[in-house]
Design an enzyme around this catalytic site. Structure first.
Site, PDB file in Angstrom:
ATOM      1  N   HIS A 182      48.156  29.675  31.197  1.00 31.54           N
ATOM      2  CA  HIS A 182      48.643  29.342  29.863  1.00 31.54           C
ATOM      3  C   HIS A 182      48.333  30.469  28.894  1.00 31.54           C
ATOM      4  O   HIS A 182      47.318  31.163  29.029  1.00 31.54           O
ATOM      5  CB  HIS A 182      48.002  28.036  29.368  1.00 31.54           C
ATOM      6  CG  HIS A 182      48.360  26.864  30.210  1.00 31.54           C
ATOM      7  ND1 HIS A 182      49.432  26.053  29.926  1.00 31.54           N
ATOM      8  CD2 HIS A 182      47.818  26.370  31.357  1.00 31.54           C
ATOM      9  CE1 HIS A 182      49.513  25.110  30.839  1.00 31.54           C
ATOM     10  NE2 HIS A 182      48.541  25.291  31.724  1.00 31.54           N
ATOM     11  N   ALA A 216      34.710  31.180  52.561  1.00 33.95           N
ATOM     12  CA  ALA A 216      34.604  29.872  51.928  1.00 33.95           C
ATOM     13  C   ALA A 216      34.050  30.017  50.520  1.00 33.95           C
ATOM     14  O   ALA A 216      33.115  30.782  50.280  1.00 33.95           O
ATOM     15  CB  ALA A 216      33.702  28.968  52.759  1.00 33.95           C
ATOM     16  N   THR A 274      40.712  36.860  42.547  1.00 35.59           N
ATOM     17  CA  THR A 274      41.412  37.213  41.309  1.00 35.59           C
ATOM     18  C   THR A 274      42.216  38.498  41.435  1.00 35.59           C
ATOM     19  O   THR A 274      43.006  38.805  40.546  1.00 35.59           O
ATOM     20  CB  THR A 274      40.409  37.366  40.153  1.00 35.59           C
ATOM     21  OG1 THR A 274      39.488  38.415  40.473  1.00 35.59           O
ATOM     22  CG2 THR A 274      39.646  36.064  39.899  1.00 35.59           C
ATOM     23  N   LYS A 275      42.007  39.246  42.537  1.00 35.65           N
ATOM     24  CA  LYS A 275      42.706  40.515  42.758  1.00 35.65           C
ATOM     25  C   LYS A 275      43.204  40.556  44.188  1.00 35.65           C
ATOM     26  O   LYS A 275      42.695  39.852  45.068  1.00 35.65           O
ATOM     27  CB  LYS A 275      41.768  41.694  42.500  1.00 35.65           C
ATOM     28  CG  LYS A 275      41.325  41.759  41.058  1.00 35.65           C
ATOM     29  CD  LYS A 275      40.482  42.972  40.794  1.00 35.65           C
ATOM     30  CE  LYS A 275      40.167  42.947  39.302  1.00 35.65           C
ATOM     31  NZ  LYS A 275      39.108  43.761  38.916  1.00 35.65           N
ATOM     32  N   ARG A 306      33.602  43.584  54.023  1.00 34.77           N
ATOM     33  CA  ARG A 306      33.765  44.545  55.111  1.00 34.77           C
ATOM     34  C   ARG A 306      35.226  44.586  55.526  1.00 34.77           C
ATOM     35  O   ARG A 306      36.019  43.735  55.120  1.00 34.77           O
ATOM     36  CB  ARG A 306      32.870  44.224  56.291  1.00 34.77           C
ATOM     37  CG  ARG A 306      33.258  42.995  57.083  1.00 34.77           C
ATOM     38  CD  ARG A 306      32.250  42.740  58.207  1.00 34.77           C
ATOM     39  NE  ARG A 306      32.609  41.578  58.973  1.00 34.77           N
ATOM     40  CZ  ARG A 306      33.118  41.597  60.196  1.00 34.77           C
ATOM     41  NH1 ARG A 306      33.364  42.755  60.796  1.00 34.77           N
ATOM     42  NH2 ARG A 306      33.391  40.492  60.841  1.00 34.77           N
TER      43      ARG A 306
END
Length: 184
Positions: free
Chosen positions: A118, A159, A164-165, A182
């Site tokens: 948003h 997990a 975010t990238k 790794r």
């Protein structure tokens, strides 16, 4: 005029209060209803579960693809599953911006995939970015995949990771925010 779903997939800002947003609301309601029906179907009735999932997606599952319930998918027609995908229980997908999951992907329980965000100044305005999970990737339990992320081929998301990238091909990522641990 461009279709509302094309505008959303292109990342254009869309005001949810606008009359042009109505088809998106209808698809959201369809997804909620079908998710509910899938979740109310006995897991022992695999044929009916599969039929309802295919109705939600608007296309057949390919190969030995299997999606376990319960699940919550808001825009099923914007979710593409490849061949032989396995999705464990409690998947949440906010697919308004488009989600593509490649062949042979494995998704653990309670994974969340989000394609929308948003506007910070007007929260009724959506900004969407598609998510792509490429072939052979493995998404661990309770991972969160954020808008605009591509998870590369054969990558592993640990997990609980918050991605975010973009994740490189053959990388193992974990943490919040996820970082490369790794390379395989």
């Amino acid at each position: 005029m461009t279709d509302i779903f094309e505008r959303l997939a292109a990342g254009e800002p869309v005001d949810m209060r606008s009359p042009e947003y109505r088809p998106a609301i209808e698809e959201l309601q369809r997804g909620s209803l079908l998710s509910f029906r899938i979740n109310q179907t006995s897991p022992a009735d695999r044929d009916e579960c599969r039929r309802l999932i295919e109705e939600l997606l608007g296309r057949p599952l390919e190969g030995h693809a299997d999606v376990l319930s319960p699940l919550q998918v808001d825009f099923g027609r914007n979710l593409r599953l490849g061949r032989d995908v396995f999705v464990n229980h409690s998947l949440t997908v906010m697919a308004i911006g488009g989600v593509s999951i490649g062949d042979g992907v494995q998704i653990g329980p309670q994974v969340t995939i989000v394609t929308d965000n948003h506007d910070p100044y007007d929260r009724f305005v959506l900004h969407c970015s598609p998510v792509s999970i490429e072939s052979g990737a493995w998404i661990g339990a309770r991972a969160v995949i954020c808008p605009g992320v591509t998870v590369g081929e054969n990558a592993i998301v640990a997990a609980g990771a918050v991605v975010t990238k973009d994740v490189p091909t053959n990388a193992v990522v974990g943490g919040c925010p996820a970082k490369v641990i790794r390379m395989l």
